[in-house]
Design a protein around this motif. Structure first.
Motif, short mmCIF file in Angstrom:
data_model
loop_
_atom_site.label_atom_id
_atom_site.label_comp_id
_atom_site.label_asym_id
_atom_site.label_seq_id
_atom_site.Cartn_x
_atom_site.Cartn_y
_atom_site.Cartn_z
N ALA A 24 -1.54 -15.93 -0.41
CA ALA A 24 -2.54 -14.91 -0.08
C ALA A 24 -3.76 -15.07 -1.00
CB ALA A 24 -1.93 -13.51 -0.27
N PRO A 25 -4.91 -14.60 -0.55
CA PRO A 25 -6.10 -14.68 -1.41
C PRO A 25 -5.93 -13.81 -2.65
CG PRO A 25 -6.52 -13.36 0.56
CD PRO A 25 -5.18 -13.96 0.74
N LEU A 26 -6.25 -14.38 -3.81
CA LEU A 26 -6.01 -13.67 -5.07
C LEU A 26 -7.19 -13.86 -6.01
CD1 LEU A 26 -2.32 -14.83 -5.45
CD2 LEU A 26 -3.04 -12.44 -5.19
N THR A 27 -7.98 -12.82 -6.19
CA THR A 27 -9.07 -12.84 -7.16
C THR A 27 -8.47 -12.90 -8.56
OG1 THR A 27 -10.61 -11.68 -5.75
CG2 THR A 27 -10.91 -11.38 -8.11
N ARG A 28 -8.88 -13.89 -9.36
CA ARG A 28 -8.29 -14.04 -10.69
C ARG A 28 -9.36 -14.05 -11.79
NH1 ARG A 28 -3.23 -15.75 -10.95
NH2 ARG A 28 -3.39 -14.50 -12.85
N CYS A 100 -11.13 -21.22 2.70
CA CYS A 100 -11.95 -20.45 1.76
C CYS A 100 -12.09 -19.01 2.28
CB CYS A 100 -13.34 -21.09 1.67
SG CYS A 100 -14.42 -20.32 0.46
N GLN A 101 -11.72 -18.03 1.48
CA GLN A 101 -11.92 -16.65 1.91
C GLN A 101 -13.35 -16.22 1.62
OE1 GLN A 101 -10.41 -13.00 0.05
NE2 GLN A 101 -9.46 -12.46 2.01
N LEU A 102 -14.11 -15.95 2.68
CA LEU A 102 -15.54 -15.59 2.54
C LEU A 102 -15.67 -14.08 2.36
CD1 LEU A 102 -17.09 -17.87 5.31
CD2 LEU A 102 -16.75 -18.38 2.87
N PHE A 227 -9.14 -14.24 10.10
CA PHE A 227 -9.74 -13.02 9.53
C PHE A 227 -8.63 -12.08 9.11
CE2 PHE A 227 -9.64 -9.70 12.99
CZ PHE A 227 -9.06 -10.47 13.99
N ARG A 228 -9.00 -11.10 8.26
CA ARG A 228 -8.00 -10.28 7.61
C ARG A 228 -8.17 -8.81 7.96
NH1 ARG A 228 -5.58 -10.19 1.43
NH2 ARG A 228 -3.57 -9.80 2.40
N LEU A 229 -7.08 -8.15 8.28
CA LEU A 229 -7.10 -6.69 8.48
C LEU A 229 -6.02 -6.06 7.63
CD1 LEU A 229 -7.25 -6.15 12.35
CD2 LEU A 229 -9.13 -6.47 10.77
N SER A 299 1.66 -12.32 8.33
CA SER A 299 1.94 -10.99 7.77
C SER A 299 1.98 -11.06 6.26
CB SER A 299 3.27 -10.45 8.30
OG SER A 299 3.19 -10.25 9.68
N ASN A 300 1.68 -9.92 5.64
CA ASN A 300 1.59 -9.87 4.17
C ASN A 300 1.95 -8.46 3.70
OD1 ASN A 300 -0.88 -8.86 2.05
ND2 ASN A 300 0.40 -10.55 1.34
N GLY A 301 2.28 -8.36 2.42
CA GLY A 301 2.48 -7.05 1.80
C GLY A 301 3.91 -6.80 1.35
N ARG A 302 4.18 -7.17 0.06
CA ARG A 302 5.50 -6.93 -0.54
C ARG A 302 6.63 -7.59 0.24
NH1 ARG A 302 4.11 -1.75 -3.33
NH2 ARG A 302 2.42 -2.59 -4.59
N PHE A 303 6.43 -8.81 0.72
CA PHE A 303 7.51 -9.54 1.39
C PHE A 303 8.34 -10.29 0.35
CE2 PHE A 303 6.98 -9.69 6.09
CZ PHE A 303 5.92 -8.80 6.18
N PHE A 322 2.12 -14.53 0.65
CA PHE A 322 2.62 -13.90 -0.58
C PHE A 322 1.49 -13.90 -1.60
CE2 PHE A 322 6.11 -15.84 1.66
CZ PHE A 322 7.16 -14.94 1.54
N GLY A 323 1.33 -12.78 -2.28
CA GLY A 323 0.30 -12.69 -3.30
C GLY A 323 0.90 -12.79 -4.69
N VAL A 324 1.40 -11.67 -5.21
CA VAL A 324 1.95 -11.65 -6.57
C VAL A 324 3.03 -12.71 -6.79
CG1 VAL A 324 3.18 -10.19 -8.23
CG2 VAL A 324 1.27 -9.24 -6.91
N PRO A 325 3.92 -12.97 -5.80
CA PRO A 325 4.92 -14.02 -6.06
C PRO A 325 4.30 -15.40 -6.35
CG PRO A 325 5.63 -12.66 -4.22
CD PRO A 325 4.21 -12.24 -4.55
C1 LIG Z 1 -4.57 -9.94 -8.61
C2 LIG Z 1 -4.83 -9.71 -7.15
C3 LIG Z 1 -6.01 -10.18 -6.59
C4 LIG Z 1 -6.26 -10.02 -5.22
N1 LIG Z 1 -7.40 -10.55 -4.68
C5 LIG Z 1 -7.60 -10.51 -3.34
C6 LIG Z 1 -8.72 -11.18 -2.75
O1 LIG Z 1 -9.54 -11.84 -3.41
N2 LIG Z 1 -8.86 -11.08 -1.41
C7 LIG Z 1 -7.96 -10.38 -0.62
O2 LIG Z 1 -8.12 -10.35 0.60
N3 LIG Z 1 -6.89 -9.78 -1.17
C8 LIG Z 1 -6.68 -9.85 -2.49
N4 LIG Z 1 -5.55 -9.28 -3.03
C9 LIG Z 1 -4.50 -8.75 -2.13
C10 LIG Z 1 -3.44 -9.83 -1.88
O3 LIG Z 1 -3.99 -10.88 -1.08
C11 LIG Z 1 -2.19 -9.29 -1.16
O4 LIG Z 1 -2.61 -8.63 0.01
C12 LIG Z 1 -1.41 -8.32 -2.04
O5 LIG Z 1 -1.15 -8.87 -3.32
C13 LIG Z 1 -0.08 -7.95 -1.36
O6 LIG Z 1 0.74 -9.08 -1.21
P1 LIG Z 1 2.01 -9.30 -2.17
O7 LIG Z 1 2.83 -8.05 -2.08
O8 LIG Z 1 2.72 -10.50 -1.65
O9 LIG Z 1 1.47 -9.48 -3.57
C14 LIG Z 1 -5.30 -9.36 -4.40
C15 LIG Z 1 -4.12 -8.88 -4.98
C16 LIG Z 1 -3.88 -9.05 -6.33
C17 LIG Z 1 -2.58 -8.56 -6.92
#
Ligand SMILES: Cc1cc2nc3c(=O)[nH]c(=O)nc-3n(C[C@H](O)[C@H](O)[C@H](O)COP(=O)(O)O)c2cc1C
Length: 370
Positions: A24-28, A100-102, A227-229, A299-303, A322-325
């Motif tokens: 999943a996209p993750l801003t760091r 690339c997530q725009l 695209f993301r919803l 699909s996404n969100g705490r899987f 998956f994001g946090v994982p």
């Molecule tokens: C540190 C962090 C940064 C995130 N950055 C973005 C982002 O840049 N773009 C976005 O669409 N979602 C972002 N999210 C949301 C995640 O993509 C994802 O939807 C969220 O972590 C839930 O998925 P998970 O339960 O597998 O972690 C971010 C989440 C976290 C925890």
């Protein structure tokens, strides 16, 4: 019995994934240098995670106007394109795929990112939340409503950014149309009270999004665009779920069906408290949108692994993000394959910390970390 569909290949539009484990996209906030340019540290981080079927990059700004956080990368300058090329080449060299997530944050921003001026949005409505300012939290301000000319400039920025993403070697793009950022601010009645062609009816509120898809179509094939919803953002990022929220998103998805897109990326309700007592909320997001969306679904969100297999077996989605994982497990696919335990993530280093909490989570095979 748990199946292993998660580890099997899948095709999303023109994107051939070697497995269904999407990052999943993750801003760091690690683009710690002038010009918001991707750097060597980011190359290492993404390379470690190249076993994902698809990496969706962190939110990447289409213009300086889109900024909302410190040290987030952009994709409007030659330096940024060159920085991202290092990332995409390294991921491809490991057999990975990356889009690339725009991103444009709109009103989810602070004046400090705009020479002291307010950020922009659909309407001059303050989201009234606190945003990270690099050291602590600051109150958001009332944004400036974009003029029609400004909106056309934003659309052009997205088209240029998509072209730049291709030049930087990305396999495609994901339009960040959710989570309370600019497009969501146009979609939602709580943040859009315009009376021109970009406000009022569903068609008008969705216009900027479809203008952007049309602009992207001029520079790349749309079967490389997702695209993301996250339709159930309620009381988060200044958004509410109200009487027409679900119908509005349905309008967006039905309109997107005409474009032949690679995928729709959906976030489930992450915490029941998010929608508790809200009569307009959906409890099951993928199940609701699956029959409406004529395109592959992520699909996404705490899987976890078991829930992913359940969703895939039930035909609710085609892949799981998956994001946090992925933050804590650079070898998440390998761990799923071996049914190995996962590392726990340290939230204190999500948005700061250099190498710590970024490229130093241990892999089962230490050679991945070299
Ligand atoms: C540190 C962090 C940064 C995130 N950055 C973005 C982002 O840049 N773009 C976005 O669409 N979602 C972002 N999210 C949301 C995640 O993509 C994802 O939807 C969220 O972590 C839930 O998925 P998970 O339960 O597998 O972690 C971010 C989440 C976290 C925890």
């Amino acid at each position: 019995m748990m199946t292993d569909k998660l580890l099997s290949p899948v095709r999303l539009g023109a994107l051939e994934l070697k497995n269904r484990v999407v990052m999943a996209p993750l801003t760091r906030c690690r683009a710690i240098n002038p010009g918001t340019v991707p750097n060597e540290l980011m190359v290492r981080y993404y390379t470690q995670r190249a076993s994902a079927g698809l990496i969706i990059s962190e939110g990447t700004l289409v213009s300086p106007q889109g900024r909302g956080y410190p040290f987030t990368p952009g994709i409007w300058s030659e330096e940024q394109i060159a920085g991202w090329r290092l990332v995409t080449e390294a991921v491809h060299a490991q057999g990975g795929k990356i889009v690339c997530q725009l991103w444009h944050c709109g009103r989810l921003s602070l004046p400090q990112y705009h020479d002291g001026q307010p950020p922009v949005s659909a309407s001059a409505i303050n989201p009234e939340i606190k945003m990270f300012n690099g050291a602590g939290l600051s109150d958001t301000v009332t944004p400036r409503a974009l003029s029609v000319e400004d909106i056309q400039a934003v659309v052009a920025d997205f088209g240029r950014a998509a072209k730049n993403a291709i030049d930087a070697g990305f396999d495609g793009v994901e339009v960040h149309s959710s989570n309370g950022y600019l497009f969501h601010q146009f979609f939602s009645a709580c943040s859009n009270t315009r009376t021109d062609a970009y406000g009022g009816s569903f068609e008008n509120r969705a216009r900027i999004f479809f203008d952007v898809l049309d602009a992207i179509a001029k520079v790349m094939p749309l079967d490389r665009v997702g695209f993301r919803l996250n339709p159930m953002m309620n009381g988060m990022h200044g958004m509410t779920v109200d009487v027409d929220t679900v119908a509005m998103w349905e309008h967006v998805v039905r309109g997107a069906n005409r474009y032949g897109l690679a995928y729709l990326h959906l976030t489930e309700v992450m915490d029941p408290k998010q929608i508790d007592g809200n009569p307009h909320a959906l409890a099951q997001v993928s199940a609701h949108f699956r029959p409406i969306a004529h395109m592959p679904l992520i699909s996404n969100g705490r899987f976890d692994q078991a829930k992913s297999e359940q969703f895939l077996d039930a035909g609710l989605c085609d892949a799981v993000a998956f994001g946090v994982p992925w933050i804590a497990n650079p070898d998440l696919v390998e761990r799923f394959a071996r049914k190995a335990p996962l590392n726990a993530a340290d939230p204190s280093t999500f948005y700061m910390g250099g190498e710590k909490g970024y490229v130093d989570y241990p892999a089962l095979d230490p050679s991945l970390m070299a």
